[in-house]
Design a protein around this motif. Structure first.
Motif, PDB file in Angstrom:
ATOM      1  N   GLY A 474       0.826  -1.200   0.000  1.00  0.00           N
ATOM      2  CA  GLY A 474       0.000   0.000   0.000  1.00  0.00           C
ATOM      3  C   GLY A 474       0.860   1.249   0.000  1.00  0.00           C
ATOM      4  N   SER A 475       0.245   2.373  -0.298  1.00  0.00           N
ATOM      5  CA  SER A 475       0.949   3.654  -0.355  1.00  0.00           C
ATOM      6  C   SER A 475       0.709   4.420   0.933  1.00  0.00           C
ATOM      7  CB  SER A 475       0.464   4.478  -1.557  1.00  0.00           C
ATOM      8  OG  SER A 475       0.966   5.788  -1.504  1.00  0.00           O
ATOM      9  N   TYR A 476       1.797   4.909   1.550  1.00  0.00           N
ATOM     10  CA  TYR A 476       1.669   5.700   2.767  1.00  0.00           C
ATOM     11  C   TYR A 476       1.009   7.045   2.476  1.00  0.00           C
ATOM     12  CZ  TYR A 476       3.022   8.516   6.797  1.00  0.00           C
ATOM     13  OH  TYR A 476       3.004   9.352   7.887  1.00  0.00           O
ATOM     14  N   SER A 477       1.425   7.690   1.388  1.00  0.00           N
ATOM     15  CA  SER A 477       0.884   9.017   1.056  1.00  0.00           C
ATOM     16  C   SER A 477      -0.434   8.951   0.309  1.00  0.00           C
ATOM     17  CB  SER A 477       1.901   9.792   0.203  1.00  0.00           C
ATOM     18  OG  SER A 477       3.144   9.884   0.860  1.00  0.00           O
ATOM     19  N   ASP A 478      -0.852   7.744  -0.085  1.00  0.00           N
ATOM     20  CA  ASP A 478      -2.125   7.536  -0.794  1.00  0.00           C
ATOM     21  C   ASP A 478      -2.173   8.354  -2.092  1.00  0.00           C
ATOM     22  OD1 ASP A 478      -4.519   6.392  -1.301  1.00  0.00           O
ATOM     23  OD2 ASP A 478      -5.674   7.537   0.167  1.00  0.00           O
ATOM     24  N   ILE A 479      -1.119   8.226  -2.879  1.00  0.00           N
ATOM     25  CA  ILE A 479      -1.055   8.846  -4.209  1.00  0.00           C
ATOM     26  C   ILE A 479      -1.022   7.712  -5.223  1.00  0.00           C
ATOM     27  CG2 ILE A 479       0.298  10.286  -5.771  1.00  0.00           C
ATOM     28  CD1 ILE A 479       1.332  11.797  -3.339  1.00  0.00           C
ATOM     29  N   GLN A 480      -2.027   7.645  -6.087  1.00  0.00           N
ATOM     30  CA  GLN A 480      -2.152   6.546  -7.027  1.00  0.00           C
ATOM     31  C   GLN A 480      -2.490   7.079  -8.419  1.00  0.00           C
ATOM     32  OE1 GLN A 480      -1.484   3.437  -6.402  1.00  0.00           O
ATOM     33  NE2 GLN A 480      -1.295   3.539  -4.181  1.00  0.00           N
ATOM     34  N   VAL A 481      -2.273   6.205  -9.410  1.00  0.00           N
ATOM     35  CA  VAL A 481      -2.665   6.517 -10.784  1.00  0.00           C
ATOM     36  C   VAL A 481      -4.066   5.955 -11.000  1.00  0.00           C
ATOM     37  CG1 VAL A 481      -2.137   6.216 -13.222  1.00  0.00           C
ATOM     38  CG2 VAL A 481      -0.272   6.447 -11.556  1.00  0.00           C
ATOM     39  N   ALA A 482      -5.022   6.844 -11.238  1.00  0.00           N
ATOM     40  CA  ALA A 482      -6.412   6.417 -11.375  1.00  0.00           C
ATOM     41  C   ALA A 482      -6.752   5.975 -12.793  1.00  0.00           C
ATOM     42  CB  ALA A 482      -7.350   7.548 -10.936  1.00  0.00           C
ATOM     43  N   LYS A 483      -6.127   6.599 -13.802  1.00  0.00           N
ATOM     44  CA  LYS A 483      -6.524   6.324 -15.191  1.00  0.00           C
ATOM     45  C   LYS A 483      -5.381   6.671 -16.139  1.00  0.00           C
ATOM     46  CE  LYS A 483     -10.026   7.684 -18.627  1.00  0.00           C
ATOM     47  NZ  LYS A 483     -11.156   8.601 -18.905  1.00  0.00           N
ATOM     48  N   VAL A 484      -5.261   5.887 -17.209  1.00  0.00           N
ATOM     49  CA  VAL A 484      -4.322   6.177 -18.289  1.00  0.00           C
ATOM     50  C   VAL A 484      -5.121   6.312 -19.579  1.00  0.00           C
ATOM     51  CG1 VAL A 484      -2.332   5.359 -19.602  1.00  0.00           C
ATOM     52  CG2 VAL A 484      -2.452   4.932 -17.136  1.00  0.00           C
ATOM     53  N   SER A 485      -4.923   7.407 -20.284  1.00  0.00           N
ATOM     54  CA  SER A 485      -5.704   7.656 -21.498  1.00  0.00           C
ATOM     55  C   SER A 485      -4.792   8.121 -22.622  1.00  0.00           C
ATOM     56  CB  SER A 485      -6.787   8.712 -21.238  1.00  0.00           C
ATOM     57  OG  SER A 485      -6.198   9.915 -20.800  1.00  0.00           O
ATOM     58  N   GLN A 486      -5.242   7.883 -23.857  1.00  0.00           N
ATOM     59  CA  GLN A 486      -4.499   8.320 -25.044  1.00  0.00           C
ATOM     60  C   GLN A 486      -4.652   9.832 -25.223  1.00  0.00           C
ATOM     61  OE1 GLN A 486      -2.606   6.335 -26.803  1.00  0.00           O
ATOM     62  NE2 GLN A 486      -3.313   4.273 -26.207  1.00  0.00           N
ATOM     63  N   VAL A 487      -3.590  10.433 -25.750  1.00  0.00           N
ATOM     64  CA  VAL A 487      -3.673  11.872 -26.031  1.00  0.00           C
ATOM     65  C   VAL A 487      -4.707  12.132 -27.121  1.00  0.00           C
ATOM     66  CG1 VAL A 487      -2.384  13.881 -26.873  1.00  0.00           C
ATOM     67  CG2 VAL A 487      -1.297  12.267 -25.288  1.00  0.00           C
ATOM     68  N   ASP A 488      -4.719  11.297 -28.155  1.00  0.00           N
ATOM     69  CA  ASP A 488      -5.688  11.448 -29.244  1.00  0.00           C
ATOM     70  C   ASP A 488      -6.969  10.698 -28.882  1.00  0.00           C
ATOM     71  OD1 ASP A 488      -3.773  12.842 -30.662  1.00  0.00           O
ATOM     72  OD2 ASP A 488      -2.989  11.008 -31.633  1.00  0.00           O
ATOM     73  N   GLY A 489      -8.043  11.427 -28.770  1.00  0.00           N
ATOM     74  CA  GLY A 489      -9.340  10.822 -28.506  1.00  0.00           C
ATOM     75  C   GLY A 489      -9.636  10.538 -27.050  1.00  0.00           C
ATOM     76  N   ASN A 490      -8.667  10.690 -26.196  1.00  0.00           N
ATOM     77  CA  ASN A 490      -8.868  10.487 -24.755  1.00  0.00           C
ATOM     78  C   ASN A 490      -9.420   9.087 -24.434  1.00  0.00           C
ATOM     79  OD1 ASN A 490      -8.618  11.374 -22.122  1.00  0.00           O
ATOM     80  ND2 ASN A 490     -10.720  12.169 -22.034  1.00  0.00           N
ATOM     81  N   SER A 491      -9.092   8.112 -25.293  1.00  0.00           N
ATOM     82  CA  SER A 491      -9.581   6.752 -25.036  1.00  0.00           C
ATOM     83  C   SER A 491      -8.722   6.093 -23.971  1.00  0.00           C
ATOM     84  CB  SER A 491      -9.529   5.934 -26.331  1.00  0.00           C
ATOM     85  OG  SER A 491      -8.198   5.880 -26.818  1.00  0.00           O
ATOM     86  N   ALA A 493      -6.447   3.490 -21.869  1.00  0.00           N
ATOM     87  CA  ALA A 493      -5.416   2.503 -22.223  1.00  0.00           C
ATOM     88  C   ALA A 493      -5.230   1.553 -21.045  1.00  0.00           C
ATOM     89  CB  ALA A 493      -4.097   3.200 -22.556  1.00  0.00           C
ATOM     90  N   ARG A 494      -5.022   0.276 -21.365  1.00  0.00           N
ATOM     91  CA  ARG A 494      -4.810  -0.712 -20.316  1.00  0.00           C
ATOM     92  C   ARG A 494      -3.438  -0.484 -19.665  1.00  0.00           C
ATOM     93  NH1 ARG A 494      -7.889  -5.301 -20.282  1.00  0.00           N
ATOM     94  NH2 ARG A 494      -6.114  -6.492 -19.479  1.00  0.00           N
ATOM     95  N   PHE A 495      -3.426  -0.590 -18.353  1.00  0.00           N
ATOM     96  CA  PHE A 495      -2.164  -0.386 -17.633  1.00  0.00           C
ATOM     97  C   PHE A 495      -2.161  -1.281 -16.387  1.00  0.00           C
ATOM     98  CE2 PHE A 495      -5.103   2.431 -15.532  1.00  0.00           C
ATOM     99  CZ  PHE A 495      -4.701   2.463 -14.197  1.00  0.00           C
ATOM    100  N   SER A 496      -0.984  -1.521 -15.876  1.00  0.00           N
ATOM    101  CA  SER A 496      -0.794  -2.282 -14.632  1.00  0.00           C
ATOM    102  C   SER A 496      -0.022  -1.417 -13.645  1.00  0.00           C
ATOM    103  CB  SER A 496      -0.053  -3.593 -14.892  1.00  0.00           C
ATOM    104  OG  SER A 496       1.197  -3.350 -15.519  1.00  0.00           O
ATOM    105  N   THR A 497      -0.268  -1.661 -12.371  1.00  0.00           N
ATOM    106  CA  THR A 497       0.341  -0.834 -11.319  1.00  0.00           C
ATOM    107  C   THR A 497       0.994  -1.732 -10.287  1.00  0.00           C
ATOM    108  OG1 THR A 497      -1.386   0.827 -11.633  1.00  0.00           O
ATOM    109  CG2 THR A 497      -0.063   1.000  -9.638  1.00  0.00           C
ATOM    110  N   GLU A 498       2.140  -1.311  -9.833  1.00  0.00           N
ATOM    111  CA  GLU A 498       2.874  -2.001  -8.761  1.00  0.00           C
ATOM    112  C   GLU A 498       3.171  -0.968  -7.679  1.00  0.00           C
ATOM    113  OE1 GLU A 498       7.300  -3.978  -8.109  1.00  0.00           O
ATOM    114  OE2 GLU A 498       6.598  -3.444 -10.111  1.00  0.00           O
TER     115      GLU A 498
END
Length: 509
Positions: A474-491, A493-498
């Motif tokens: 877990g993160s002590y500061s509770d800073i996470q990546v909520a979403k990854v999106s493409q610059v074109d079209g804002n669609s 993108a699949r991502f994984s987090t560690e």
């Protein structure tokens, strides 16, 4: 003069300390002291009262009385002088003239009373002589105690040596019993070139001895391979692991404290992989007070597919402690400040492929004790034979789940193994490094507190500094990546987090 008894009693006549100098029963003494308050006349100042058989010579000591019970034909002037000496002796041993203090030092007072009066007659002594006599400082006694302590240390060393010999003999016997069992798996070459050390989690793993050079069998056509491991041995090791045994292979064995500094990398990763890493450095005082605490965090991006090179990351910042955020120089700071999005200043460019790029880092430095994730309280107290050590932990940050927690307490060398009392979790005594390791697999909100008690020879300063190591997903500061999106079209993108939260330095000095 004939002094019958000397006593310290309350104003109600309750005896706290009483010393009889002639043969008297306890009932007789208690009866005389109980009658004493009733004989005093209120409103008149006297230092003695008499009955038909005895005389009471007394002096008030705040809420108490110092009372001498004498015969009626004794010399009243000598009685008063003796009373003054008794009254001067009591403050020598009691800091406060109260019932609890008198009761605590009752034997010291009785020994001092015996130096003043013998068989009912006063000795020719003063306060300094009484103090010298009661100390009873003897050179012969010191020599005797030093010799006895030396003999005890030698006996303990001999006992430890015998215990090691017995343990070694037991291990040799166990090896002799286990060796035929490995011979049934595979050929001679596979069984002799691969070994596995099976140890209990509570006992320190033995240092593997160098194996003798294997002799090539004349009838075998198989060549020996260094580091080769037969399939049968792997199956056997897997079976032991499934039964709960702890298997440490010679080429991969690590101490738990070393293994706890890094988390295993996830197996399944997407083409966009993010690592949220935090390290904590903390220094506390043994008597309380946070000297320094620093948490450093970073989000690292790795892109392995050029199709996902032009992306933006939506950061979810739930921190309420006031961390300082800093973006990479190539990241658009205005976009991050306005919309919490991490993207390149030039949106037409892509993130580097197959490289780890730190896009956001943060720092928290504080001396606020309420922000300590795991508090450690170590209380060593001296006893007659050494020190009794009580150590406890408490998880203050209940949102965290800490794994592989190891609390290392230094212990004196050459005094043997500690005697463990109450224990939550497991312990390991490392005699080579002179460290007692308190191991806790998981510390979370369900078991947020725990304690360890042990006894060992030493001084309170011998058990510091206490060091702590742990890992967390877990993160002590509770800073996470909520979403990854493409610059074109804002669609999306699949991502994984560690996510990992590890210890760089965590000490109680």
């Amino acid at each position: 003069m004939v002094l019958l008894a000397a006593a310290v009693c309350t104003k109600a006549g309750k005896a706290l300390v009483s010393r009889q100098f002639v043969e008297m029963t306890r009932t007789r003494v208690e009866g005389l002291l109980a009658a004493f308050p009733k004989l005093m006349n209120t409103g008149k100042q006297h230092t003695f009262v008499e009955t038909e058989s005895v005389r009471y010579v007394y002096q008030p000591l705040e809420k108490l009385y110092m009372v001498l019970v004498t015969t009626k034909n004794s010399n009243i002037l000598e009685d008063l002088e003796t009373l003054r000496l008794f009254s001067r002796v009591i403050p020598e041993y009691c800091r406060v003239l109260e019932e609890s203090e008198i009761s605590e030092h009752c034997f010291d007072l009785i020994f001092a009373f015996d130096e003043i009066v013998a068989l009912g007659y006063r000795e020719n002594v003063n306060l300094a002589q009484i103090r010298t006599f009661t100390e009873m400082d003897s050179h012969e006694e010191k020599v005797f105690r030093a010799v006895r302590e030396t003999q005890e240390r030698e006996a303990k060393a001999e006992m430890r040596r015998k215990a090691k010999e017995l343990q070694q003999a037991r291990r040799d016997a166990e090896r002799g019993k286990k060796s035929p069992g490995f011979g049934g798996f595979g050929s001679t070459s596979s069984s002799s070139s691969s070994t596995a050390i099976i140890t209990d989690t509570l006992i320190e793993a033995e240092k593997p001895k160098p194996a003798p050079a294997p002799i090539r069998p004349s009838g075998s056509s198989k060549a020996l391979k260094l580091g080769a491991r037969g399939k049968e041995v792997d199956d056997f090791v897997d079976k032991l692991k499934s039964e709960g045994e702890n298997i440490i292979l010679p080429n991969t064995g690590k101490r738990p404290s070393e293994a706890s500094k890094s988390l295993p990398a996830p197996v399944n990763t997407e083409s966009v992989h993010l690592r949220v890493e935090e390290k904590i450095t903390l220094t506390c005082g043994r008597d309380g007070g946070l000297q320094n605490m620093e948490v450093l965090g970073m989000i690292t991006l790795r892109v392995s597919d050029e199709k996902n090179g032009r992306i933006r990351l939506l950061i979810n910042n739930n921190d309420k402690r006031g961390v300082q955020l800093q973006t990479h120089p190539n990241v658009d700071k205005k976009l991050f400040t306005a919309e919490s999005l991490i993207g390149l200043k030039n949106p037409d460019k892509s993130f580097p492929l197959n490289n780890d790029v730190g896009v956001l880092k943060w720092r928290l430095q504080t001396t606020d004790e309420s922000l300590i994730p795991l508090t450690i309280n170590c209380w060593p107290s001296e006893s007659g034979s050494g020190c009794d050590v009580n150590i406890e932990y408490e998880l203050q940050e209940e949102s965290l789940e800490l794994n592989d927690v190891v609390i290392s307490i230094p212990i004196p060398s050459g005094v043997g193994a500690p005697v463990i009392g109450d224990l939550d979790g497991e312990y390991r005594h490392d005699s080579r490094r002179n460290v007692l390791e308190w191991c806790l697999p998981v510390v979370d909100v369900k078991n947020k507190t725990g304690s360890l008690e042990f006894s060992i020879a030493g001084q309170p300063n011998d058990f510091f500094p206490v060091s702590v190591s742990f890992v967390s997903k877990g993160s002590y500061s509770d800073i996470q990546v909520a979403k990854v999106s493409q610059v074109d079209g804002n669609s999306p993108a699949r991502f994984s987090t560690e996510t990992s939260f590890v210890v760089d330095k965590y000490e109680i000095l």
